[in-house]
Design an enzyme around this catalytic site. Sequence first.
Site, PDB file in Angstrom:
ATOM      1  N   TRP A   1      42.675  47.096  30.637  1.00 16.82           N
ATOM      2  CA  TRP A   1      43.336  47.584  31.843  1.00 16.82           C
ATOM      3  C   TRP A   1      44.144  48.833  31.494  1.00 16.82           C
ATOM      4  CZ3 TRP A   1      43.221  42.350  30.534  1.00 16.82           C
ATOM      5  CH2 TRP A   1      42.441  41.539  31.384  1.00 16.82           C
TER       6      TRP A   1
ATOM      7  N   HIS B   1      46.008  44.578  38.051  1.00 15.65           N
ATOM      8  CA  HIS B   1      45.182  43.554  38.721  1.00 15.65           C
ATOM      9  C   HIS B   1      46.129  42.646  39.514  1.00 15.65           C
ATOM     10  CE1 HIS B   1      45.398  41.113  34.652  1.00 15.65           C
ATOM     11  NE2 HIS B   1      46.538  41.672  34.965  1.00 15.65           N
TER      12      HIS B   1
ATOM     13  N   ARG C   1      44.722  51.729  38.276  1.00 16.59           N
ATOM     14  CA  ARG C   1      44.321  51.870  36.879  1.00 16.59           C
ATOM     15  C   ARG C   1      44.185  53.345  36.512  1.00 16.59           C
ATOM     16  NH1 ARG C   1      40.028  46.852  35.901  1.00 16.59           N
ATOM     17  NH2 ARG C   1      41.392  45.310  36.851  1.00 16.59           N
TER      18      ARG C   1
ATOM     19  N   GLN D   1      42.170  44.157  45.080  1.00 16.02           N
ATOM     20  CA  GLN D   1      41.606  42.954  44.471  1.00 16.02           C
ATOM     21  C   GLN D   1      42.039  41.762  45.306  1.00 16.02           C
ATOM     22  OE1 GLN D   1      42.615  42.281  40.341  1.00 16.02           O
ATOM     23  NE2 GLN D   1      40.918  43.562  39.622  1.00 16.02           N
TER      24      GLN D   1
ATOM     25  N   VAL E   1      41.973  33.006  30.886  1.00 10.68           N
ATOM     26  CA  VAL E   1      41.103  31.885  31.287  1.00 10.68           C
ATOM     27  C   VAL E   1      40.285  31.419  30.085  1.00 10.68           C
ATOM     28  CG1 VAL E   1      40.885  32.335  33.766  1.00 10.68           C
ATOM     29  CG2 VAL E   1      39.399  33.546  32.152  1.00 10.68           C
TER      30      VAL E   1
ATOM     31  N   ALA F   1      40.762  30.142  38.244  1.00  6.55           N
ATOM     32  CA  ALA F   1      41.235  31.404  38.843  1.00  6.55           C
ATOM     33  C   ALA F   1      40.054  32.357  38.937  1.00  6.55           C
ATOM     34  CB  ALA F   1      42.330  32.011  37.979  1.00  6.55           C
TER      35      ALA F   1
HETATM   36  C1  FA5 Z   1      40.314  41.520  36.411  1.00  7.97           C
HETATM   37  O1  FA5 Z   1      41.027  42.389  36.837  1.00  7.97           O
HETATM   38  C2  FA5 Z   1      40.793  40.105  36.268  1.00  7.97           C
HETATM   39  N1  FA5 Z   1      42.175  40.039  36.592  1.00  7.97           N
HETATM   40  C3  FA5 Z   1      39.932  39.204  37.160  1.00  7.97           C
HETATM   41  C4  FA5 Z   1      40.111  37.738  36.859  1.00  7.97           C
HETATM   42  C5  FA5 Z   1      41.035  37.014  37.611  1.00  7.97           C
HETATM   43  C6  FA5 Z   1      39.371  37.139  35.864  1.00  7.97           C
HETATM   44  C7  FA5 Z   1      41.219  35.676  37.349  1.00  7.97           C
HETATM   45  C8  FA5 Z   1      39.575  35.797  35.599  1.00  7.97           C
HETATM   46  C9  FA5 Z   1      40.446  35.060  36.348  1.00  7.97           C
HETATM   47  P1  FA5 Z   1      38.233  43.063  36.306  1.00  7.97           P
HETATM   48  O2  FA5 Z   1      38.870  44.159  35.550  1.00  7.97           O
HETATM   49  O3  FA5 Z   1      36.815  42.784  35.967  1.00  7.97           O
HETATM   50  O4  FA5 Z   1      39.007  41.702  36.140  1.00  7.97           O
HETATM   51  O5  FA5 Z   1      38.361  43.356  37.862  1.00  7.97           O
HETATM   52  C10 FA5 Z   1      37.980  42.402  38.807  1.00  7.97           C
HETATM   53  C11 FA5 Z   1      37.258  43.079  39.990  1.00  7.97           C
HETATM   54  O6  FA5 Z   1      38.060  44.135  40.480  1.00  7.97           O
HETATM   55  C12 FA5 Z   1      35.949  43.726  39.592  1.00  7.97           C
HETATM   56  O7  FA5 Z   1      34.889  42.797  39.666  1.00  7.97           O
HETATM   57  C13 FA5 Z   1      35.793  44.809  40.616  1.00  7.97           C
HETATM   58  O8  FA5 Z   1      35.246  44.294  41.797  1.00  7.97           O
HETATM   59  C14 FA5 Z   1      37.226  45.200  40.909  1.00  7.97           C
HETATM   60  N2  FA5 Z   1      37.568  46.425  40.149  1.00  7.97           N
HETATM   61  C15 FA5 Z   1      37.965  46.521  38.872  1.00  7.97           C
HETATM   62  N3  FA5 Z   1      38.175  47.798  38.536  1.00  7.97           N
HETATM   63  C16 FA5 Z   1      37.914  48.539  39.629  1.00  7.97           C
HETATM   64  C17 FA5 Z   1      37.961  49.950  39.925  1.00  7.97           C
HETATM   65  N4  FA5 Z   1      38.349  50.860  39.039  1.00  7.97           N
HETATM   66  N5  FA5 Z   1      37.626  50.354  41.173  1.00  7.97           N
HETATM   67  C18 FA5 Z   1      37.254  49.437  42.106  1.00  7.97           C
HETATM   68  N6  FA5 Z   1      37.202  48.109  41.890  1.00  7.97           N
HETATM   69  C19 FA5 Z   1      37.523  47.656  40.669  1.00  7.97           C
END
Ligand code: FA5
Length: 360
Positions: free
Chosen positions: A161, A182, A208, A222, A265, A328
Amino acid sequence: MTTEAILVKLEEIKGIGLHGLEAIETLEYLEEWRVAYLGRRSQLAQLLRGLSSLSFEERRLVGARANETKALLEQSLLKREEILKEADAALLSTKEEMDITLPGRPVPLGRLHPTTQMVREICNAFVSMGFQVVEGPEVEWDHYNFEMLNIPKDHPARDMWNSLWIDYADEDGERTMLLRTHTSPMQARIMEGMRPPVRVVVPGKCYRYEATDATHEWHFFQIEGLAVDEGITFADLKGTLYEFARRIFGPQRRVRFRCDYFPFVEPGVDMAIDCFACQGRGFLSSGAEEGCRLCRGSGWIEIMGAGMVHPKVLEGVGYDPTIYTGFAFGLGPERIAMLKYGIDDIRLFYSNDLRFLSQF
Ligand code: FA5
């Protein structure tokens, strides 16, 4: 002037006045008539002023007759005014007749932003499964964004992140505040504030420090989900997310879970649905050389990260992990909307282009 002559004059004023009044056709001339017959310099007013030279008896007789004449002229004036006003109004309404065949003027209508619509649709799907909607701060402490999620300082997983830090330092000179990367920090905040059972979804904006491209924005939404209680298993996670996928993408959808890593997790997974453009085949028509563009030929589209809440996260908020378990998940509503509506660039959501926004 004798009494007789005054009485004759009064009759004359009355007769000519009323006759003249009947002939008037506009409100403008009516005012002229009022000045001429009832004004301070009118013949009637002059006659009344001359009464002082008469005897008491004569004054009574002539005065009464003069007042009658004046009252009659005044009433007749009001009546005529009413008639002329009505005629004017009637004329106006025929002139301004409405043409109901003319097309109406378009009224510009506002509507909900596509992200807001998608967030609501997703939250409603979970609400109907018994989840509550909770919101939290966008400016977050390092403590909740990372530490409470089993991501201590210098943990390599922080690189997952890229953070936008707030220009603020604690007494040790450490930066401790950031724009949340997030919605997962809300897991700890929620559990700190309540005892199980917990079943919440948290929609909210995240930030981000990333270069943008067709699928990445530096600010995006999110939706976090969290369910904690006694006896929750991975089967509950699968069942809930499967039902969610069916509600958003239709009853035909199949889902796939594969191992993934998130420090908060264990086990962690990514969830994918079978591609609805190629029905999971990876190509659009049999014999086609080119694979499906939506799923890049794999037949699957990843839609979220998920997993069973890590025992360390439960311990951190004072839950006994030998009694309580939970799952989660975190998903991106813009990415879901892109899949659902065939939008090919996430940057369209925040470029304020009406040609795009007015399609939803
Ligand atoms: C997370 O941020 C974790 N907090 C998710 C999680 C929660 C995992 C609870 C386990 C348990 P990730 O970085 O993959 O995971 O982001 C989750 C979702 O946010 C992605 O699948 C995507 O749909 C969205 N996302 C992430 N980064 C971006 C971005 N730069 N632009 C748009 N959507 C994004």
